[in-house]
Motif scaffolding. Sequence first.
Motif, PDB file in Angstrom:
ATOM      1  N   SER A 238      -7.491 -11.286  -5.816  1.00 54.32           N
ATOM      2  CA  SER A 238      -7.900  -9.711  -5.479  1.00 54.32           C
ATOM      3  C   SER A 238      -7.860  -8.963  -6.965  1.00 54.32           C
ATOM      4  N   ILE A 239      -8.416  -7.711  -6.997  1.00 54.84           N
ATOM      5  CA  ILE A 239      -8.599  -7.030  -8.245  1.00 54.84           C
ATOM      6  C   ILE A 239      -8.115  -5.779  -7.961  1.00 54.84           C
ATOM      7  N   PRO A 240      -7.115  -5.122  -8.646  1.00 45.49           N
ATOM      8  CA  PRO A 240      -6.766  -3.555  -8.726  1.00 45.49           C
ATOM      9  C   PRO A 240      -7.797  -2.631  -8.846  1.00 45.49           C
ATOM     10  N   CYS A 241      -8.287  -1.694  -8.292  1.00 42.47           N
ATOM     11  CA  CYS A 241      -8.891  -0.675  -8.296  1.00 42.47           C
ATOM     12  C   CYS A 241      -8.392   0.805  -8.311  1.00 42.47           C
ATOM     13  N   GLN A 242      -8.278   1.487  -9.518  1.00 37.59           N
ATOM     14  CA  GLN A 242      -7.641   2.750  -9.456  1.00 37.59           C
ATOM     15  C   GLN A 242      -8.549   3.940  -9.924  1.00 37.59           C
TER      16      GLN A 242
ATOM     17  N   GLY B 156      -8.525  -3.162 -12.834  1.00 38.85           N
ATOM     18  CA  GLY B 156      -7.588  -3.941 -13.768  1.00 38.85           C
ATOM     19  C   GLY B 156      -8.178  -5.332 -13.936  1.00 38.85           C
ATOM     20  N   PHE B 157      -7.087  -6.328 -13.963  1.00 37.32           N
ATOM     21  CA  PHE B 157      -7.341  -7.834 -14.287  1.00 37.32           C
ATOM     22  C   PHE B 157      -7.037  -8.478 -12.749  1.00 37.32           C
ATOM     23  N   VAL B 158      -8.126  -9.395 -12.744  1.00 40.36           N
ATOM     24  CA  VAL B 158      -8.023 -10.146 -11.605  1.00 40.36           C
ATOM     25  C   VAL B 158      -6.699 -11.017 -11.321  1.00 40.36           C
ATOM     26  N   ARG B 159      -6.283 -11.133 -10.200  1.00 38.15           N
ATOM     27  CA  ARG B 159      -4.937 -11.848  -9.806  1.00 38.15           C
ATOM     28  C   ARG B 159      -5.196 -12.631  -8.558  1.00 38.15           C
ATOM     29  N   THR B 160      -4.285 -13.640  -8.247  1.00 39.12           N
ATOM     30  CA  THR B 160      -4.299 -14.359  -7.128  1.00 39.12           C
ATOM     31  C   THR B 160      -3.040 -14.163  -6.398  1.00 39.12           C
ATOM     32  N   ALA B 161      -3.063 -14.643  -5.002  1.00 38.53           N
ATOM     33  CA  ALA B 161      -1.841 -14.223  -4.226  1.00 38.53           C
ATOM     34  C   ALA B 161      -0.808 -14.916  -4.588  1.00 38.53           C
ATOM     35  N   GLU B 162      -0.804 -16.276  -5.149  1.00 34.29           N
ATOM     36  CA  GLU B 162       0.317 -17.094  -5.544  1.00 34.29           C
ATOM     37  C   GLU B 162      -0.152 -17.500  -7.059  1.00 34.29           C
ATOM     38  N   SER B 163       0.845 -17.281  -7.615  1.00 37.97           N
ATOM     39  CA  SER B 163       0.552 -17.581  -9.496  1.00 37.97           C
ATOM     40  C   SER B 163       0.323 -19.377  -9.414  1.00 37.97           C
ATOM     41  N   ILE B 164      -0.561 -19.533 -10.219  1.00 40.03           N
ATOM     42  CA  ILE B 164      -0.984 -20.942 -10.431  1.00 40.03           C
ATOM     43  C   ILE B 164      -0.805 -21.281 -11.957  1.00 40.03           C
ATOM     44  N   PRO B 165       0.397 -22.287 -12.127  1.00 37.13           N
ATOM     45  CA  PRO B 165       0.644 -22.414 -13.212  1.00 37.13           C
ATOM     46  C   PRO B 165      -0.419 -22.946 -14.121  1.00 37.13           C
TER      47      PRO B 165
END
Length: 299
Positions: free
Chosen positions: A286-290, A166-175
């Motif tokens: 991180s990145i989700p892998c399904q 899926g899409f890369v994301r971070t532990a905390e949202s960075i505005p």
Amino acid sequence: MYRSSTNSLSLSGSVFEQMIENDRAYANDNYFMPCDEREQTRLAITHQCFTSILDDQLSFQSIPHGTTRVLDVGTGTGDWAIAVAERFPNAEIIATDIACFQSTDIVPPNVFFEIDDAQEEWTFTDLFDFIHIRALSGAFRDWSTIYKEAFQHLQPNGILEVADFGFVRTAESIPDSYLSIYNGACVTAANQAGIALGLEHMKKSVLEAAGFSVAKSRTFEVPLGTWMPDARKKVAGKMALISTLEGLEATSLRLLTRHTGWKADDVRDVCGKVQEELMRPGVRPSIPCQFTVARKLMM
């Protein structure tokens, strides 16, 4: 015994010619991902990442003993197909893609590479026991057609396994982060192109509409880098980070320059800034892998 891969290729009546665009090579005028040497290297690393996530297994669902025919759709460098052929020497492994760029010139005698577009009608005469589709998010405009073809070309009780990131994301949202700008731009461009990025194609409803019964599905949250204490996740995370950083440009360059008017230099500039963001201490990307496994049940 191994043989030269040149004997295993079906060129479907034409010789594959690359298209050069913004200094990247592409298989045709439509597919947004490149097929050059840089992409081949990334795909080889991505293959190792998938196997690491699965504890050195080649699939989430074990390929049954006695399997005689396996299809790998969108095989890329062919690493998965070659590995399966080595583990199942009595099975015939068909590996298809719109381009021919397997990672080695020597392949097992039971794997056959074919240049073929899965969006066109499938013409295989014999049914398969196991069909594998991996890392093809955004490759097809209509996944329901792909799944219907897979269903028709599976033996009763045959297995379809689909895997994707899926899409890369971070532990905390960075505005106003460059990552959010990048992800948003890619989604917009993909919509303009008539395709969908992410994991929408792996929804249970989409597979069931094609006739499948979804047996199981699992999403792994894969760390990008070595910030997780678990040793196994460090290995997968290191390879996932390399694949992701290199994949930023690969995924976005053609999409953004063709469909949203970006200049190639601007795309590369944003990709570089995203790379810098993801490498900052404490970001914990991180990145989700399904993985989703579906069966063609006997009627």
